[in-house]
Structure formats: structure tokens, C-alpha cells
Design an enzyme around this catalytic site. Structure first.
Site, mmCIF file in Angstrom:
data_model
loop_
_atom_site.group_PDB
_atom_site.id
_atom_site.type_symbol
_atom_site.label_atom_id
_atom_site.label_comp_id
_atom_site.label_asym_id
_atom_site.label_seq_id
_atom_site.Cartn_x
_atom_site.Cartn_y
_atom_site.Cartn_z
ATOM 1 N N HIS A 107 0.878 -1.169 0.000
ATOM 2 C CA HIS A 107 0.000 0.000 0.000
ATOM 3 C C HIS A 107 0.918 1.222 0.000
ATOM 4 O O HIS A 107 2.023 1.157 0.556
ATOM 5 C CB HIS A 107 -0.818 0.115 1.283
ATOM 6 N N ASP A 150 2.484 2.042 3.313
ATOM 7 C CA ASP A 150 3.447 1.084 3.888
ATOM 8 C C ASP A 150 4.886 1.526 3.641
ATOM 9 O O ASP A 150 5.774 1.232 4.436
ATOM 10 C CB ASP A 150 3.335 -0.316 3.239
HETATM 11 C C1 XYL Z 1 -7.226 -6.495 4.477
HETATM 12 C C2 XYL Z 1 -6.886 -6.719 3.035
HETATM 13 C C3 XYL Z 1 -5.790 -5.829 2.520
HETATM 14 C C4 XYL Z 1 -5.718 -5.892 1.033
HETATM 15 C C5 XYL Z 1 -5.038 -4.755 0.391
HETATM 16 O O1 XYL Z 1 -8.164 -7.405 4.926
HETATM 17 O O2 XYL Z 1 -6.544 -8.061 2.812
HETATM 18 O O3 XYL Z 1 -4.594 -6.170 3.129
HETATM 19 O O4 XYL Z 1 -5.124 -7.076 0.608
HETATM 20 O O5 XYL Z 1 -5.562 -3.553 0.809
#
Ligand code: XYL
Length: 435
Positions: A100, A103
């Protein structure tokens, strides 16, 4: 530099006593005409490995690695994390990664500062990618953590928040272009509603579709068109998320004529939360030609929340890999470990051990699925189960040569209808022989 002090993990088979070795994942081994590396396309998630600290709503972080993250300013820390991350990819021999925006770089005090930070960090990431050959499976914009997104991003009640979200996605696509991202993900953690008493659902869904269209338009404009993916999840954090599951998401995409441009990024634990199995979600996606990529993890069936555990369930991994084989592969998607260490797995070597566990599990799943395919295991079951549709009557139905009147006449002439047993327990036991 060496953060983990480990050599690259090698395949050593099940006989080894070395815990830093693959028991089943042998990247160059050819299965059904492709190497395991090509089949599996593993990816590491930046957020779980570089950001999460083991905290939960009731307790502080537990991972014993925070003290090792060197640097005095947020940007120095962010740069150090890039170094550690690429070392981890190298040790694990994993080709892909996902992140993201928040991150990888500190958000600073303004959107402009955030974007400048992203530019600087992605310069460094690009340099590392060029040097190592590692690839970006997907990136995404975090539009759920900051309080401005309390009412959603593309489905927000506030037009300025909508603009802010659009700016993050525009930047995300610019980054995707810069790093040659193969996919781009939307996970709508706050795209949903808490109460219909104050929600105009139709308005919010129209706005979400408009938002996706803007992303498509911009990606066309900049000449970079990654595979767009939507990641369904039924709840958490929002009580009711619009992209509830694969079927709901496909209905939305079809309604707004977006289905040609989007596929699904399916997560095992999200399937569990929706009351489905992982393979159910994959089968639904396949039926729409929309199986895009996987977030490989597993939930805890005794808990009602998203535990994001590393996948170790052979049964589920085998059925998931069977779906991938049936799909003709998962590329340009991959198998991303959207999985975090348990709070009690706090040593830094656990980041390596947990990924080895996930990779070995999916490698075993692949091998088992390939044997199931070679033996026509499921094909034979299905042929037998639907056999009557191969007979005269069945063929006439399939050729649309029957109607309610003709079928009614025929049914009235039958003295007895015999339905065959499914022998389900027997087949489940046979399936166990493949694991
Ligand atoms: C959270 C989600 C996120 C997505 C990306 O439940 O899995 O981590 O994979 O935003």
C-alpha cells in the site's frame, strides 16, 4: 548489509534437518509443463513484513525486530525498510511483492509531502528492482486507515474526501507505471455502510463505479494498463462492505459495464468471513473469467475475524491450486502472502520460517492438484454424477429441444425415477490419498 544473517533458502526435501530450507518448494521443478516458480508466482506483502508489529486491539507489538529498524527520521527508517525487504525477498527467492502507498513512505504533514516521500522511496525501490530483477505484483492505495476515510473513500459522503482518494489512486497508478506493476488492487475496507438509516446506497455505488472508471481512464491516458483487481471482503472494518464476495462484486462490475476491465483478487480469510470456502470464491470468479490473483492466508474457523494466518492447510491449498490449474494459470496475478505472524511468533527469523511454511504448503498443493488433474479425478466424478445428461433425454434438454409441456408429458409416463448415490464420503477419502 545483513539484517537476517541468512543464506538464500534452498530446496532440500523432506529429509533435511535444516529449518531454513524448502521441503517441497523446488522452484525449477517442472510440473504440468511449467516450473513451480512459474505456477506459483509468490509475492511478499510489505505491510505484514515491514509494518505490522504484532499488536492487536488489546495489546502492544510483540515482534522482536523493531529495535533493529535503524534510522532517526521517518524517511531514514523507510529507506532502511526497503533494504531489509529486498534482503528478505532474496533470502526467500520470491520474485514479487505488493504494497500500500502508506506502507512504504511516511505521510508527512501534507499530501504534497507524502507524494514527495513516495517519489524518493520508489526511486530507491526501482533501483533495487533493477539490480535484483524483483517485480511488483501489485500496489494499492490505503484509503481506510486515516480518519478522513471514516465514511469511505469512493463511497464517502464528502466530495473533498473523494478528491483526496482520487489523488492517492492517481499517484498509485503513476507509481505502478514507474515500477512496471503487473496488477493494481482496490480493496474497499471502508466502502460500505454502517446503517441504512443515513445511507444512500445507490448514490454510493454510482460514485464507486465512477471512481473505477476514472482509474481506467487515467491508466489508458498514461499508457500503463495493469490488470485491475477488486478484492472482495464481506465485513471488517465496515459492517457491510459493498464488495461482499466474488458474486456480489461481479454483479456490481456487470451492472456498471466494468467487468471487462476488472478481475478479482481473492483472499482465503475473506472467503471464510463471507461464509464460503476459498475454492468456492475461485470457482465463482472463474465462471466469470475473473480469477485474477490470490491473497494466500487462512482464517481460524473458531474465530469471527480476519486473522490473516500464514497458509498451512493442505486441503485448502490443494483445491486452490486445482482452481488455478483449471484457470490455465494465475498470471499476471500471483500468490501473495497477505499473512502475518502470530503475536507469539516474535523472532525475526519467524518472518522467514512463516513464508517457507506458506510456500511449502502451496507447493504441496500444486503437486497434489497436478496429480488430481493427471488422474482426471474431478472430471471422472463429474462425468458420473451428470451422466443422465449424456443420455437421450439429457441431450435434448441441453440442446434446448424440450419445453415444460414435453417434459411434463415425459415425467407423467415415468413409473420410477432413480437418483444415484453421490458416494461423497468415499470420494473425500480418495481425495485425502492425494494430499
Ligand atoms: C485487508 C486486506 C488488505 C488488502 C489490500 O483485509 O486483505 O490487506 O489485501 O488492501
Amino acid at each position: 548489509m545483513s539484517y537476517f544473517n541468512l543464506e538464500k533458502i534452498q530446496f532440500e526435501g523432506t529429509g533435511t534437518e535444516n529449518k531454513f530450507a524448502f521441503h517441497h518448494y523446488n522452484p525449477d521443478e517442472v510440473i504440468l509443463g511449467k516450473t513451480m516458480r512459474e505456477h506459483l508466482r509468490f509475492a511478499v506483502a510489505y505491510w505484514h513484513t515491514m509494518v505490522a508489529d504484532g499488536s492487536d486491539p488489546f495489546g502492544e507489538g510483540t515482534y522482536r525486530r523493531d529495535q533493529d529498524i535503524k534510522g532517526s527520521t521517518p524517511m531514514e527508517v523507510a529507506k532502511y525498510k526497503v533494504e531489509v525487504f529486498f534482503e528478505l525477498l532474496d533470502i526467500l527467492d520470491i520474485d514479487y511483492f505488493c504494497f500500500h502507498d502508506v506502507d512504504i513512505a511516511p505521510q508527512g504533514n501534507s499530501l504534497e509531502e507524502f507524494f514527495d516521500n513516495l517519489d524518493e522511496i520508489t526511486d530507491l525501490i526501482k533501483e533495487k528492482m533493477d539490480k535484483t530483477g524483483k517485480k511488483l505484483l501489485w500496489n494499492t492505495a490505503n484509503m481506510f486507515t486515516h480518519p478522513r476515510y471514516v465514511n469511505g473513500a469512493a463511497t464517502t459522503t464528502n466530495a473533498e474526501v473523494y478528491a483526496y482518494a482520487a489523488a492517492q489512486v492517481k499517484k498509485g497508478l503513476d507509481i505502478s507505471k514507474k515500477l512496471n506493476g503487473e496488477n493494481y488492487v482496490f480493496w474497499g475496507g471502508r466502502e460500505g455502510y454502517e446503517s441504512l438509516l443515513n445511507t444512500d446506497m445507490q448514490f454510493e455505488l454510482d460514485n464507486m463505479a465512477r471512481f473505477f472508471q476514472m482509474a481506467l481512464d487515467y491508466s489508458e491516458k498514461i499508457g500503463h494498463q495493469p490488470q485491475f483487481l477488486i478484492e472482495p471482503k464481506p465485513k471488517e472494518p465496515t459492517k457491510h462492505q459493498y464488495d461482499y464476495d466474488a458474486a456480489t462484486t461481479m454483479a456490481f462490475l456487470q451492472k456498471y459495464d466494468l467487468d471487462e476491465h476488472f478481475k478479482l483478487n481473492l483472499e482465503a480469510n475473506h472467503a471464510t468471513l463471507a461464509g464460503h470456502t476459498f475454492e468456492h470464491e475461485m470457482t465463482v470468479a472463474r465462471s466469470y473469467n475473473a480469477l485474477g490473483s490470490l491473497d494466500a492466508n487462512q482464517g481460524d474457523l473458531l474465530l469471527g475475524w480476519d486473522t490473516d494466518e500464514f497458509p498451512t492447510d493442505l486441503y485448502s491449498a490443494t483445491l486452490a491450486m486445482y482452481e488455478i490449474i483449471e484457470n490455465g494459470g494465475i498470471a499476471p496475478g500471483g500468490i501473495n502472502f497477505d499473512a502475518k505472524l502470530r503475536r507469539t511468533s516474535m523472532d525475526k527469523e519467524d518472518f522467514i520460517l512463516a513464508h517457507i511454511a506458506g510456500m511449502d504448503t502451496y507447493a504441496r498443493g500444486l503437486k497434489a492438484a497436478a496429480r488430481l488433474k493427471e488422474d482426471r479425478f474431478f472430471e471422472k466424478i463429474l462425468e458420473e454424477r451428470y451422466q443422465t445428461f449424456q443420455d437421450d433425454l439429457g441431450q435434448r434438454i441441453l440442446n434446448n429441444e424440450e419445453d415444460l409441456e414435453s417434459l411434463s408429458k415425459l415425467a407423467l409416463s415415468l413409473s420410477e425415477v432413480k437418483v444415484d448415490s453421490s458416494h461423497l464420503e468415499y470420494y473425500r477419502s480418495l481425495l485425502n490419498d492425494y494430499l
